[in-house]
Design a protein around this motif. Structure first.
Motif, PDB file in Angstrom:
ATOM      1  N   GLU A  19      12.434  -2.011  17.695  1.00 17.92           N
ATOM      2  CA  GLU A  19      13.048  -2.607  18.892  1.00 17.92           C
ATOM      3  C   GLU A  19      11.999  -3.105  19.860  1.00 17.92           C
ATOM      4  N   ALA A  20      10.849  -2.446  19.891  1.00 17.46           N
ATOM      5  CA  ALA A  20       9.799  -2.851  20.812  1.00 17.46           C
ATOM      6  C   ALA A  20       9.043  -4.081  20.325  1.00 17.46           C
ATOM      7  N   THR A  21       9.071  -4.342  19.032  1.00 19.78           N
ATOM      8  CA  THR A  21       8.231  -5.408  18.480  1.00 19.78           C
ATOM      9  C   THR A  21       8.995  -6.484  17.716  1.00 19.78           C
ATOM     10  N   ARG A  22      10.160  -6.106  17.155  1.00 23.79           N
ATOM     11  CA  ARG A  22      10.950  -7.019  16.313  1.00 23.79           C
ATOM     12  C   ARG A  22      10.175  -7.472  15.074  1.00 23.79           C
ATOM     13  N   GLN A  23       9.257  -6.661  14.627  1.00 22.47           N
ATOM     14  CA  GLN A  23       8.498  -6.953  13.412  1.00 22.47           C
ATOM     15  C   GLN A  23       8.762  -5.882  12.360  1.00 22.47           C
ATOM     16  N   ASN A  24       8.185  -6.046  11.177  1.00 21.09           N
ATOM     17  CA  ASN A  24       8.393  -5.096  10.086  1.00 21.09           C
ATOM     18  C   ASN A  24       7.782  -3.743  10.417  1.00 21.09           C
ATOM     19  N   VAL A  25       8.579  -2.708  10.299  1.00 20.96           N
ATOM     20  CA  VAL A  25       8.105  -1.337  10.497  1.00 20.96           C
ATOM     21  C   VAL A  25       8.313  -0.588   9.196  1.00 20.96           C
ATOM     22  N   GLN A  26       7.282   0.126   8.735  1.00 26.46           N
ATOM     23  CA  GLN A  26       7.331   0.738   7.418  1.00 26.46           C
ATOM     24  C   GLN A  26       6.870   2.189   7.448  1.00 26.46           C
ATOM     25  N   LEU A  27       7.373   2.958   6.496  1.00 23.95           N
ATOM     26  CA  LEU A  27       6.969   4.340   6.316  1.00 23.95           C
ATOM     27  C   LEU A  27       6.625   4.524   4.848  1.00 23.95           C
ATOM     28  N   GLY A  28       5.444   5.089   4.565  1.00 26.61           N
ATOM     29  CA  GLY A  28       5.018   5.244   3.181  1.00 26.61           C
ATOM     30  C   GLY A  28       4.410   6.608   2.914  1.00 26.61           C
ATOM     31  N   VAL A  29       4.461   7.023   1.654  1.00 24.51           N
ATOM     32  CA  VAL A  29       3.829   8.257   1.201  1.00 24.51           C
ATOM     33  C   VAL A  29       2.930   7.919   0.023  1.00 24.51           C
ATOM     34  N   ARG A  30       1.986   8.808  -0.257  1.00 29.14           N
ATOM     35  CA  ARG A  30       1.069   8.571  -1.374  1.00 29.14           C
ATOM     36  C   ARG A  30       1.617   9.163  -2.659  1.00 29.14           C
ATOM     37  N   ASP A  31       1.485   8.409  -3.731  1.00 32.08           N
ATOM     38  CA  ASP A  31       1.796   8.899  -5.069  1.00 32.08           C
ATOM     39  C   ASP A  31       0.651   8.470  -5.975  1.00 32.08           C
ATOM     40  N   GLY A  32      -0.257   9.393  -6.258  1.00 34.80           N
ATOM     41  CA  GLY A  32      -1.425   9.037  -7.049  1.00 34.80           C
ATOM     42  C   GLY A  32      -2.318   8.080  -6.300  1.00 34.80           C
ATOM     43  N   ASP A  33      -2.606   6.940  -6.917  1.00 36.47           N
ATOM     44  CA  ASP A  33      -3.478   5.930  -6.314  1.00 36.47           C
ATOM     45  C   ASP A  33      -2.688   4.820  -5.640  1.00 36.47           C
ATOM     46  N   GLU A  34      -1.414   5.062  -5.359  1.00 36.23           N
ATOM     47  CA  GLU A  34      -0.568   4.027  -4.759  1.00 36.23           C
ATOM     48  C   GLU A  34       0.173   4.576  -3.554  1.00 36.23           C
ATOM     49  N   VAL A  35       0.599   3.673  -2.689  1.00 39.44           N
ATOM     50  CA  VAL A  35       1.503   4.025  -1.613  1.00 39.44           C
ATOM     51  C   VAL A  35       2.911   3.622  -2.054  1.00 39.44           C
ATOM     52  N   VAL A  36       3.867   4.516  -1.840  1.00 43.54           N
ATOM     53  CA  VAL A  36       5.272   4.232  -2.109  1.00 43.54           C
ATOM     54  C   VAL A  36       5.971   4.098  -0.764  1.00 43.54           C
ATOM     55  N   TYR A  37       6.621   2.982  -0.546  1.00 41.06           N
ATOM     56  CA  TYR A  37       7.307   2.737   0.717  1.00 41.06           C
ATOM     57  C   TYR A  37       8.698   3.369   0.650  1.00 41.06           C
ATOM     58  N   VAL A  38       8.959   4.319   1.531  1.00 40.20           N
ATOM     59  CA  VAL A  38      10.245   5.019   1.506  1.00 40.20           C
ATOM     60  C   VAL A  38      11.231   4.440   2.507  1.00 40.20           C
ATOM     61  N   PRO A  70      11.379  -1.016   0.283  1.00 41.82           N
ATOM     62  CA  PRO A  70      11.646   0.393   0.030  1.00 41.82           C
ATOM     63  C   PRO A  70      11.666   0.683  -1.467  1.00 41.82           C
ATOM     64  N   GLY A  71      10.924   1.684  -1.865  1.00 43.92           N
ATOM     65  CA  GLY A  71      10.804   2.011  -3.277  1.00 43.92           C
ATOM     66  C   GLY A  71       9.674   1.283  -3.970  1.00 43.92           C
ATOM     67  N   GLY A  72       9.097   0.280  -3.315  1.00 44.05           N
ATOM     68  CA  GLY A  72       8.002  -0.479  -3.905  1.00 44.05           C
ATOM     69  C   GLY A  72       6.668   0.233  -3.769  1.00 44.05           C
ATOM     70  N   ARG A  73       5.704  -0.222  -4.562  1.00 40.94           N
ATOM     71  CA  ARG A  73       4.377   0.384  -4.580  1.00 40.94           C
ATOM     72  C   ARG A  73       3.310  -0.682  -4.381  1.00 40.94           C
ATOM     73  N   LEU A  74       2.215  -0.274  -3.714  1.00 40.28           N
ATOM     74  CA  LEU A  74       1.040  -1.119  -3.573  1.00 40.28           C
ATOM     75  C   LEU A  74      -0.199  -0.227  -3.646  1.00 40.28           C
ATOM     76  N   PRO A  75      -1.342  -0.777  -4.018  1.00 42.33           N
ATOM     77  CA  PRO A  75      -2.567   0.032  -4.081  1.00 42.33           C
ATOM     78  C   PRO A  75      -2.958   0.565  -2.705  1.00 42.33           C
ATOM     79  N   LEU A  76      -3.541   1.748  -2.683  1.00 46.60           N
ATOM     80  CA  LEU A  76      -3.912   2.382  -1.424  1.00 46.60           C
ATOM     81  C   LEU A  76      -4.941   1.580  -0.643  1.00 46.60           C
ATOM     82  N   HIS A  77      -5.882   0.946  -1.341  1.00 47.96           N
ATOM     83  CA  HIS A  77      -7.029   0.348  -0.652  1.00 47.96           C
ATOM     84  C   HIS A  77      -6.702  -0.941   0.090  1.00 47.96           C
ATOM     85  N   ALA A  78      -5.531  -1.537  -0.164  1.00 51.03           N
ATOM     86  CA  ALA A  78      -5.267  -2.885   0.338  1.00 51.03           C
ATOM     87  C   ALA A  78      -4.200  -2.958   1.416  1.00 51.03           C
ATOM     88  N   THR A  79      -3.698  -1.827   1.886  1.00 50.22           N
ATOM     89  CA  THR A  79      -2.650  -1.831   2.902  1.00 50.22           C
ATOM     90  C   THR A  79      -3.019  -0.885   4.028  1.00 50.22           C
TER      91      THR A  79
END
Length: 265
Positions: A98-117, A132-141
């Motif tokens: 609400e303060a920014t009107r931009q994408n807000v995300q929450l992620g957890v680590r699974d191995g060498d990747e971040v999983v967006y919950v 949500p449910g997608g994965r990306l490498p830890l080093h690039a986000t």
């Protein structure tokens, strides 16, 4: 493709290979395509797909293709690191959105990747590749850098010693640079990932602590790279992450004075 049943003879392993044939790029597959991507014989695929569809793990469309079924979604909702964390996090994610009107995300680590919950977005927000449910490498986000910076040393060294995938010319693909960046994240308490995944976006992320003060998640905002000062977003992102940490019982967050409510832009 040859049937790899000899290498993975159990029924469970074959079922997993069928489910793994589906991806964001391949959400719908024909029986022959499932056979090809799973490496299973067509007769084996036909039998196991029928069992999965009967149980609800797969659904058959009118054209004969298959998609992941609702039963999988129901089971995914039982994941403690995802669902329970999301429930506590939603008010803080909502305030930041609400303060920014931009994408807000929450992620957890699974191995060498971040999983967006979780992700909150809107029509005014810049398009992003994460979901949500997608994965990306830890080093690039941004979220990934925070999680990697607070991971155990063995996990950090495993990532640093492996090839680092490059998405853009801005992606950190050098181990020495990544090591310095992780040290900065730990020292500063936030991460900025500037055009590492897409040249149109950057993200600002901060750690989320649990009741033992362990970093269990990271919260971020993704904004247009060409018209944003990322440092101006750091206080709001850190405030949201600190509020969530306090709600999760973090002693460190509770010891700090409550942060003022985020101002709407």
């Amino acid at each position: 493709m040859a049937d790899r049943d000899a290498a993975a003879p159990t029924v469970a392993s074959r079922l997993f290979r069928i489910l793994e044939a589906f991806s964001p790029e391949r959400p719908s597959l024909t029986l022959s395509a499932i056979s090809r991507h799973s490496g299973l014989a067509l007769t084996t695929t036909h039998r196991l797909v029928g069992e999965l569809a009967g149980w609800g793990a797969l659904e058959r469309a009118a054209d004969g293709s298959y998609r992941i079924g609702l039963r999988i979604y129901e089971l995914a909702g039982l994941t403690p690191r995802g669902t329970l964390l999301r429930e506590v996090a939603m008010p803080f994610l909502g305030d930041l959105y609400e303060a920014t009107r931009q994408n807000v995300q929450l992620g957890v680590r699974d191995g060498d990747e971040v999983v967006y919950v979780e992700r909150i977005s809107g029509r005014e927000a810049v398009p992003v590749v994460s979901r949500p449910g997608g994965r990306l490498p830890l080093h690039a986000t941004g979220v990934g850098l925070v999680l990697l910076a607070h991971a155990d040393p063995g996990r950090q060294e495993a990532v640093l010693s492996a090839p680092l995938k490059r998405f853009t010319e801005r992606t950190i693909a050098d181990a020495r640079q990544l090591r310095r960046t992780l040290a900065d994240v730990r020292r500063q308490g936030f991460a900025i990932s500037d055009r590492q995944i897409e040249l149109s976006t950057l993200s600002v992320a901060a750690p989320v602590h649990d009741d033992t003060d362990e970093v269990i998640a990271a919260l971020s905002i993704v904004v247009p790279a060409d018209r944003t000062d990322p440092m101006a977003l750091v206080p709001a992102v850190r405030a949201a992450a600190r509020g969530l940490s306090r709600a999760l019982g973090s002693p460190k967050a509770r010891a700090l004075p409550p942060t003022a409510h985020l101002e709407r832009s």
